[in-house]
Design a protein around this motif. Sequence first.
Motif, PDB file in Angstrom:
ATOM      1  N   GLY A 158       0.790  -1.222   0.000  1.00  0.00           N
ATOM      2  CA  GLY A 158       0.000   0.000   0.000  1.00  0.00           C
ATOM      3  C   GLY A 158       0.823   1.272   0.000  1.00  0.00           C
ATOM      4  O   GLY A 158       0.357   2.312   0.472  1.00  0.00           O
ATOM      5  N   ARG A 159       2.043   1.216  -0.556  1.00  0.00           N
ATOM      6  CA  ARG A 159       2.901   2.405  -0.628  1.00  0.00           C
ATOM      7  C   ARG A 159       2.900   2.965  -2.051  1.00  0.00           C
ATOM      8  O   ARG A 159       2.626   2.247  -3.018  1.00  0.00           O
ATOM      9  CB  ARG A 159       4.341   2.065  -0.226  1.00  0.00           C
ATOM     10  CG  ARG A 159       4.479   1.215   1.022  1.00  0.00           C
ATOM     11  CD  ARG A 159       4.026   1.885   2.281  1.00  0.00           C
ATOM     12  NE  ARG A 159       4.118   0.971   3.412  1.00  0.00           N
ATOM     13  CZ  ARG A 159       5.179   0.870   4.208  1.00  0.00           C
ATOM     14  NH1 ARG A 159       6.248   1.621   4.000  1.00  0.00           N
ATOM     15  NH2 ARG A 159       5.170   0.003   5.212  1.00  0.00           N
ATOM     16  N   GLN A 160       3.250   4.223  -2.183  1.00  0.00           N
ATOM     17  CA  GLN A 160       3.408   4.843  -3.491  1.00  0.00           C
ATOM     18  C   GLN A 160       4.824   4.579  -4.002  1.00  0.00           C
ATOM     19  O   GLN A 160       5.777   4.544  -3.212  1.00  0.00           O
ATOM     20  CB  GLN A 160       3.161   6.347  -3.401  1.00  0.00           C
ATOM     21  CG  GLN A 160       1.764   6.726  -2.945  1.00  0.00           C
ATOM     22  CD  GLN A 160       1.581   8.218  -2.839  1.00  0.00           C
ATOM     23  OE1 GLN A 160       2.171   8.976  -3.599  1.00  0.00           O
ATOM     24  NE2 GLN A 160       0.752   8.638  -1.896  1.00  0.00           N
ATOM     25  N   ALA A 161       4.961   4.419  -5.317  1.00  0.00           N
ATOM     26  CA  ALA A 161       6.278   4.082  -5.851  1.00  0.00           C
ATOM     27  C   ALA A 161       6.467   4.621  -7.260  1.00  0.00           C
ATOM     28  O   ALA A 161       5.515   4.728  -8.037  1.00  0.00           O
ATOM     29  CB  ALA A 161       6.492   2.569  -5.843  1.00  0.00           C
ATOM     30  N   ILE A 162       7.738   4.926  -7.563  1.00  0.00           N
ATOM     31  CA  ILE A 162       8.158   5.367  -8.891  1.00  0.00           C
ATOM     32  C   ILE A 162       9.299   4.471  -9.338  1.00  0.00           C
ATOM     33  O   ILE A 162      10.229   4.194  -8.573  1.00  0.00           O
ATOM     34  CB  ILE A 162       8.652   6.828  -8.875  1.00  0.00           C
ATOM     35  CG1 ILE A 162       7.537   7.766  -8.411  1.00  0.00           C
ATOM     36  CG2 ILE A 162       9.160   7.244 -10.259  1.00  0.00           C
ATOM     37  CD1 ILE A 162       8.022   9.187  -8.158  1.00  0.00           C
ATOM     38  N   GLY A 163       9.242   3.993 -10.575  1.00  0.00           N
ATOM     39  CA  GLY A 163      10.318   3.204 -11.148  1.00  0.00           C
ATOM     40  C   GLY A 163      10.849   3.839 -12.416  1.00  0.00           C
ATOM     41  O   GLY A 163      10.092   4.430 -13.191  1.00  0.00           O
ATOM     42  N   ILE A 164      12.155   3.731 -12.619  1.00  0.00           N
ATOM     43  CA  ILE A 164      12.806   4.213 -13.837  1.00  0.00           C
ATOM     44  C   ILE A 164      13.619   3.063 -14.419  1.00  0.00           C
ATOM     45  O   ILE A 164      14.384   2.417 -13.695  1.00  0.00           O
ATOM     46  CB  ILE A 164      13.733   5.412 -13.550  1.00  0.00           C
ATOM     47  CG1 ILE A 164      12.967   6.531 -12.841  1.00  0.00           C
ATOM     48  CG2 ILE A 164      14.360   5.930 -14.848  1.00  0.00           C
ATOM     49  CD1 ILE A 164      13.869   7.662 -12.329  1.00  0.00           C
ATOM     50  N   GLU A 165      13.474   2.808 -15.697  1.00  0.00           N
ATOM     51  CA  GLU A 165      14.192   1.704 -16.339  1.00  0.00           C
ATOM     52  C   GLU A 165      14.577   2.098 -17.754  1.00  0.00           C
ATOM     53  O   GLU A 165      13.757   2.607 -18.516  1.00  0.00           O
ATOM     54  CB  GLU A 165      13.328   0.441 -16.354  1.00  0.00           C
ATOM     55  CG  GLU A 165      13.886  -0.724 -17.143  1.00  0.00           C
ATOM     56  CD  GLU A 165      15.290  -1.119 -16.711  1.00  0.00           C
ATOM     57  OE1 GLU A 165      16.131  -1.374 -17.597  1.00  0.00           O
ATOM     58  OE2 GLU A 165      15.555  -1.159 -15.481  1.00  0.00           O
ATOM     59  N   ILE A 166      15.839   1.854 -18.103  1.00  0.00           N
ATOM     60  CA  ILE A 166      16.365   2.297 -19.396  1.00  0.00           C
ATOM     61  C   ILE A 166      16.019   1.322 -20.520  1.00  0.00           C
ATOM     62  O   ILE A 166      15.973   1.708 -21.692  1.00  0.00           O
ATOM     63  CB  ILE A 166      17.893   2.512 -19.303  1.00  0.00           C
ATOM     64  CG1 ILE A 166      18.371   3.424 -20.436  1.00  0.00           C
ATOM     65  CG2 ILE A 166      18.646   1.190 -19.253  1.00  0.00           C
ATOM     66  CD1 ILE A 166      19.788   3.951 -20.242  1.00  0.00           C
ATOM     67  N   GLU A 167      15.745   0.038 -20.187  1.00  0.00           N
ATOM     68  CA  GLU A 167      15.410  -0.962 -21.198  1.00  0.00           C
ATOM     69  C   GLU A 167      13.893  -1.144 -21.262  1.00  0.00           C
ATOM     70  O   GLU A 167      13.260  -1.545 -20.275  1.00  0.00           O
ATOM     71  CB  GLU A 167      16.086  -2.294 -20.885  1.00  0.00           C
ATOM     72  CG  GLU A 167      17.597  -2.276 -20.958  1.00  0.00           C
ATOM     73  CD  GLU A 167      18.124  -2.117 -22.378  1.00  0.00           C
ATOM     74  OE1 GLU A 167      17.313  -2.239 -23.321  1.00  0.00           O
ATOM     75  OE2 GLU A 167      19.331  -1.866 -22.535  1.00  0.00           O
TER      76      GLU A 167
END
Length: 212
Positions: free
Chosen positions: A185-194
């Motif tokens: 139940g947490r907020q999240a941001i992901g960054i991925e180059i592929e």
Amino acid sequence: MSLPKPYYEEPGITIYHGDCREILPHLPKVDLVLTDPPYGIGASSGVGKYGIKKWGGSKDLKWDEAIPTREAFDIVLASGSLQIIWGMNYFQLPATRKYLVWDKGAGFRQRTFAECELAWCSWDGNSEIYTRDPLACRDYKGKDHPTQKPIELFKWCIDIAGAAKTILDPFMGSGTTLRAAKDLGRQAIGIEIEEKYCEIAVNRLRQEVLPL
């Protein structure tokens, strides 16, 4: 460069496809950075010194040719109030007393694979150990990424960080950090180059979690 349009969004979760060095300066600071950066051991191509087999078919994505630059680490460390960085034995990070140890259990003793893996924590405290055979984890069998960690391991990491409500993974891979954050139940941001791994992460986020 301005912040690109999100690759994927759902309530509380956002994925960006691109280089974290270009995206992070445009994002707000989060409570916790939880990430597992490239180790620079050739896991993507099978040409590394540890003899890892080629991953993902004939195409070499080359994401593991080198560790992140000092510039990248500086930006990552500034992006959160707390940081947990896996693979700390491959990186030059500031001294700390607090390490997280993933003990893979008796099944990994005296094998060619590591018996444990290490994470660096940015805050002071006693080191802690999580013991679980990865082969006993449902999401680890048939994993989509060569360095993919079990979701339960990353839930443990988030719990250790306490009241962290916003979580960032700038080297998202197949999205374990985001899946663990969503389950808690947490907020999240992901960054991925592929982009291949962005697509995999989206599919994992869309899966329903069945009650035990």
